[in-house]
Design an enzyme around this catalytic site. Structure first.
Site, PDB file in Angstrom:
ATOM      1  N   GLU A   1      -1.462 -27.295 -48.108  1.00 46.68           N
ATOM      2  CA  GLU A   1      -0.751 -26.584 -49.165  1.00 46.68           C
ATOM      3  C   GLU A   1      -0.059 -27.596 -50.095  1.00 46.68           C
ATOM      4  O   GLU A   1       0.534 -28.554 -49.603  1.00 46.68           O
ATOM      5  CB  GLU A   1       0.309 -25.642 -48.583  1.00 46.68           C
ATOM      6  CG  GLU A   1       0.887 -24.719 -49.632  1.00 46.68           C
ATOM      7  CD  GLU A   1       1.915 -23.727 -49.079  1.00 46.68           C
ATOM      8  OE1 GLU A   1       2.159 -22.725 -49.743  1.00 46.68           O
ATOM      9  OE2 GLU A   1       2.456 -23.972 -47.988  1.00 46.68           O
TER      10      GLU A   1
ATOM     11  N   GLY B   1       9.075 -29.079 -43.587  1.00 45.91           N
ATOM     12  CA  GLY B   1       9.660 -28.613 -42.338  1.00 45.91           C
ATOM     13  C   GLY B   1       8.596 -28.081 -41.403  1.00 45.91           C
ATOM     14  O   GLY B   1       8.561 -28.393 -40.214  1.00 45.91           O
TER      15      GLY B   1
ATOM     16  N   ASN C   1      -0.279 -22.701 -41.367  1.00 46.62           N
ATOM     17  CA  ASN C   1      -1.722 -22.608 -41.138  1.00 46.62           C
ATOM     18  C   ASN C   1      -2.018 -21.440 -40.197  1.00 46.62           C
ATOM     19  O   ASN C   1      -1.403 -21.317 -39.132  1.00 46.62           O
ATOM     20  CB  ASN C   1      -2.247 -23.893 -40.510  1.00 46.62           C
ATOM     21  CG  ASN C   1      -1.732 -25.139 -41.198  1.00 46.62           C
ATOM     22  OD1 ASN C   1      -1.962 -25.356 -42.366  1.00 46.62           O
ATOM     23  ND2 ASN C   1      -1.006 -25.954 -40.440  1.00 46.62           N
TER      24      ASN C   1
ATOM     25  N   GLU D   1       7.693 -19.209 -40.277  1.00 44.99           N
ATOM     26  CA  GLU D   1       6.259 -19.501 -40.296  1.00 44.99           C
ATOM     27  C   GLU D   1       5.432 -18.369 -39.697  1.00 44.99           C
ATOM     28  O   GLU D   1       4.310 -18.111 -40.158  1.00 44.99           O
ATOM     29  CB  GLU D   1       5.986 -20.812 -39.552  1.00 44.99           C
ATOM     30  CG  GLU D   1       6.725 -22.020 -40.105  1.00 44.99           C
ATOM     31  CD  GLU D   1       6.514 -22.229 -41.596  1.00 44.99           C
ATOM     32  OE1 GLU D   1       5.395 -21.971 -42.082  1.00 44.99           O
ATOM     33  OE2 GLU D   1       7.478 -22.642 -42.278  1.00 44.99           O
TER      34      GLU D   1
ATOM     35  N   HIS E   1       4.881 -15.683 -42.127  1.00 45.66           N
ATOM     36  CA  HIS E   1       3.803 -16.073 -43.044  1.00 45.66           C
ATOM     37  C   HIS E   1       2.425 -15.622 -42.561  1.00 45.66           C
ATOM     38  O   HIS E   1       1.497 -15.488 -43.368  1.00 45.66           O
ATOM     39  CB  HIS E   1       3.762 -17.591 -43.207  1.00 45.66           C
ATOM     40  CG  HIS E   1       4.608 -18.118 -44.319  1.00 45.66           C
ATOM     41  ND1 HIS E   1       4.584 -17.591 -45.590  1.00 45.66           N
ATOM     42  CD2 HIS E   1       5.484 -19.163 -44.353  1.00 45.66           C
ATOM     43  CE1 HIS E   1       5.412 -18.281 -46.359  1.00 45.66           C
ATOM     44  NE2 HIS E   1       5.974 -19.235 -45.641  1.00 45.66           N
TER      45      HIS E   1
END
Length: 834
Positions: free
Chosen positions: A122, A254, A258, A291, A294
């Site tokens: 990213e 941080g 994925n 995360e 996400h």
């Protein structure tokens, strides 16, 4: 190339961890909706060996041309083609050391240096590892296979389907086809990984370097909890068979979401009992939850363009805090959200150099020092604002509708508003467009006229502006009456002014009840603020409001609409304050003023800080108590060193006694360790410096190493400051150089030397990861540049175009310098920099 879309990538990789290189072959199946003569792919730093296209049963060679400056290659087809087209491309590349693309990360095992190879794609670095359509809207499935040394392990987004010997000490590892996803979410890694597992309905694994996996249990446990939280709240099951949480020694950010293979800095996944502080534990939980959110917001539904990146980051930030609050209500997470997210966003968005949450620019949008506080912090704060207006159930149902409608596809901002309006009659689109599509935010000016409260809005900024902007502002006002009653009055401020009837006998009113709105407030009549000060003193207002009142006032000081003496006088209402949120904010505001002011003004700030923090520390106790509130532990380690700087004798004695014990080998509680080491450096000598050097190299914990690097930045002796500056360049790993460099920019003793250090070492600093380099510049200019404005402006006038530095980062840094200069009393003018 809107007419050409990828369907599937088959990627074969053979990494060489001795020579830090790899060879690869990628087969791309695309669909051309109309006849095309050529296909353009993204590449960066790849050596393309050959390219073929399927024609019937054969794959003849194709002509191709690389355009390095555009990060593209163009493939010329043998004839005009349409429908499904299959390309085969052979290439080679380097496993670089820049923490981007396919890169190497160093670790130590049994005294020997070793490497792993991992990816970080990213926003647009997949092109460093394979030719691709490197945009978020170009979703496809991926089949990954790797040939690696037989004693190593390979990881990717999906589970292993085949592992077999391939001869010459190598083995082939093949992974299941991924879900349909964007290139930036792809991951592959190879190394001596160790695992612990939580089987569950989805296999969750923690992954770490040899000898470190024993520290991954804390993160693994909260990873499972976060997964459960998301499935329950989003109404959609996690769609993959496994989820890996991978600790990577060298990592620029941080963490990275994925799909199915989340990567983390070690300190944000690994927990060391007796070393990781409560603040560190909380941060681990926040990042893991962020995360995992996400996996839905960003992975399952992806922004159709980078300008909609906030659909990823705002929701992950907001619900990341939500997951932590759900499992740890005793941590007062939503109060901390106001400090770490809303305050950060208000600060960033108070600059003239700002932009909307939905940033124009498409593929050019990147996450950096300039954009992150808007995309992450402001976006999440606006979601809190809107959720409070819509109601929790409607908000949740709207999100579920959005995720279901756009799963495995891409979406835009309007798609989200339409989803909300499917489940609510509130005009969400109108409201959100006013907050998402324009920069800045309002200040609401309040004045009582008899029984009427007159509220006016205009754009707030620290420097003067001539904006005519307005926002749709959900207003909530708590009114206090003579008989002791209070009530909340709400309205939607749609134009520049609104009049609200507050009834008879109102003695005080607080605009922005519990700070749910994203705006500042100014009370035009000083007596109104005085009455609120009485309520603050008696703790008759909730902590959020006690925070908001003084924080808005300090913003007015920075903008030149109130004096520092006004702020110090109002802070006297907090003499008995014991809540984390107002105290941490006051401490930070005073520290900012302490760095900016000079002479008598500086001493007044120090005296105020010393008096307040002495009382707070005396009341809570210097030693951490096992049964104290979580936020008490967090607060103590934030304010203890400030008290030492302000000249507190009690704080200094405690901290230096603890540091002496630490140097003698005794344990110090992790919740005061950082402050103790900072104080030790402040009063330390060469012996102390050498102790830090040995400690940082012997420590296994990245959390501890980072705290030591912060401490190294806090020496007061000039010789040791210069030694620390050189130490950063010579001995600190690239992933962490920005940490002590940034900490030195807020060390009053180092500030006078930081600009000259930067100028003399600019070539070395330019080699850092761009995000880290920008952080150093953004740290140095606003404070270390005071009194040297012309010199700094002259240096950077041509630098941006020559070096590719983000102009946004430089402009915001120069604007902060001007704001600080005006506070100090300079008549600075850096507005013309372009």
């Amino acid at each position: 190339m809107t007419d050409i879309n990828p369907i599937n990538y088959k990627i074969h990789l053979e990494p060489d961890l001795e020579n830090f290189s790899f060879s690869g072959s990628t087969e791309i199946l695309v669909n051309a909706s109309k006849p095309v003569n050529d296909i353009t792919l993204n590449i960066l730093e790849l050596d393309i060996r050959n390219c073929k296209v399927q024609v019937g049963d054969e794959f003849p060679d194709c002509n191709f041309h690389a355009h390095p400056e555009k990060e593209r290659m163009t493939i010329s087809l043998p004839n005009e083609m349409a429908g499904e087209i299959k390309l085969k491309i052979d290439y080679a590349g380097q496993i670089n050391d820049r923490m981007a693309g396919f890169y190497r990360s160093k670790y130590s095992a049994k005294g020997k240096e070793k490497y792993i190879a991992v990816t970080q794609f990213e926003e647009s670095d997949a092109r460093r590892a394979f030719p691709c359509f490197d945009r978020p809207d170009k979703k496809a499935t991926f089949d990954i296979e790797m040939v690696i040394d037989e004693d190593l392990t390979a990881i990717s987004n999906s589970h292993v389907t085949l592992e077999q010997a391939s001869g010459a000490g190598k083995k082939l590892v093949r992974f299941a086809q991924t879900a349909k996803m964007s290139t930036y979410l792809l991951f592959f890694g190879v190394g001596e990984f160790e695992f612990i597992e939580d089987p569950g309905h989805v296999l969750v694994r923690a992954v770490a370097m040899p000898g470190m996996i024993k520290h991954a249990g804390f993160g693994l446990e909260f990873g499972r909890k976060s997964l459960d939280f998301c499935e329950e709240n989003f109404g959609t099951e996690y769609p993959l068979e496994k989820l890996d949480l991978i600790a990577v020694p060298d990592f620029a950010f941080g963490a990275m979401e994925n799909w199915g293979a989340i990567t983390f800095r070690e300190n944000l996944l690994l927990h060391f009992p007796g070393i990781t502080s409560k603040a560190g534990e909380e941060r681990i939980c926040e990042v893991i939850a962020h995360e995992i959110v996400h996996q839905w917001f960003g992975n399952l539904v992806t922004p159709s363009d980078w300008k909609y990146l906030w659909l990823n980051e705002s929701f992950a930030t907001y619900f990341g805090y939500g997951a932590v609050a759900h499992y740890h209500p005793e941590w007062d997470i939503w109060e901390q959200f106001l400090h770490s997210q809303t305050h950060t966003a208000l600060e960033r968005d108070s600059l003239l150099e700002t932009f909307p949450i939905e940033i124009p620019g498409g593929e050019h949008v990147v996450i950096n020092t300039a954009t992150a506080p808007i995309i992450y912090n402001k976006g999440a704060s606006i979601l809190r604002h809107i959720k409070g207006y819509m109601g929790e159930e409607a908000f949740k149902e709207g999100l579920r509708y959005y995720l279901k409608k756009h799963e495995y596809a891409c979406a835009s901002g309007p798609d989200m508003w339409e989803a909300f309006e499917e489940v609510s009659e509130i005009p969400i689109t109108r409201i959100m467009k006013s907050w998402i599509e324009q920069p800045g935010f309002p200040i609401v000016e309040a004045k009582k006229d008899g029984n009427t409260l007159v509220l006016k809005q205009k754009r707030f900024s620290y420097l003067p502006n001539n904006s005519d902007q307005t926002w749709l502002v959900p207003i909530s006002v708590r009114v206090f009456y003579e008989n002791g009653d209070s009530k909340i009055i709400s309205a939607l401020l749609e134009n520049k002014q609104i009049n609200m009837d507050i009834g008879d006998n109102a003695v005080a009113y607080k605009v922005n009840d519990r700070q749910t709105g994203f705006y500042r407030v100014r009370y035009e009549d000083g007596s109104d603020l005085h009455e609120l000060g009485k309520l603050v003193s008696g703790k008759e207002l909730p902590a959020e409001d006690r925070w908001g009142l003084q924080n808005d006032l300090y913003a007015l000081v920075k903008g030149g609409h109130a004096g520092m003496d006004d702020y110090i006088a109002f802070v006297s209402n907090y003499s008995h304050e014991d809540a984390f949120l107002p105290l941490i904010s006051i401490a930070e505001n005073l520290f900012h003023a302490y760095l900016i002011m000079e002479g008598h003004e500086k001493e007044k700030v120090a005296a105020t800080g010393r008096s307040l923090l002495d009382k707070v520390l005396g009341d809570m106790g210097y030693e951490p108590d096992p049964v104290e509130k979580h936020t008490t532990s967090v607060l103590r380690d934030q304010i203890l060193f400030h008290a030492v700087l302000y000249g507190s004798k009690d704080a200094e004695k405690f901290a230096l006694d603890k540091f002496s014990s630490l140097m003698e080998g005794d344990a110090v509680h992790p919740d005061v360790m950082k402050s103790v080491m900072q104080a030790g450096a402040l009063r330390g000598d060469h012996k102390v410096f050498d102790w830090f050097d040995k400690r940082v190299h012997s420590s296994q914990s990245e959390h501890e190493r980072m705290n030591i690097l912060v401490a190294l930045a806090n020496f007061s002796d000039r010789t040791l400051i210069e030694k620390a500056q050189q130490y950063i360049l010579d001995k600190v790993p690239n992933r962490n150089k920005f940490i002590p460099a940034g900490a030195m920019t807020i060390n009053p003793h180092a500030i006078p030397y930081m600009w000259d250090w930067y100028r003399s070492q600019v070539k070395a600093l330019e080699d850092l990861h761009p995000l880290h380099y920008e952080r150093i510049i953004a740290g140095i200019i606003p404070v270390c540049g005071l009194g040297r404005e012309d010199e700094i402006k002259g240096f950077f006038e041509n630098y941006v175009t020559e070096k590719g530095l983000s102009k946004d980062v430089l402009r915001l840094s120069l604007e902060k310098l001007e704001i600080n200069g005006r506070m100090r009393g300079y008549n600075t003018d850096l507005e013309n920099f372009s």
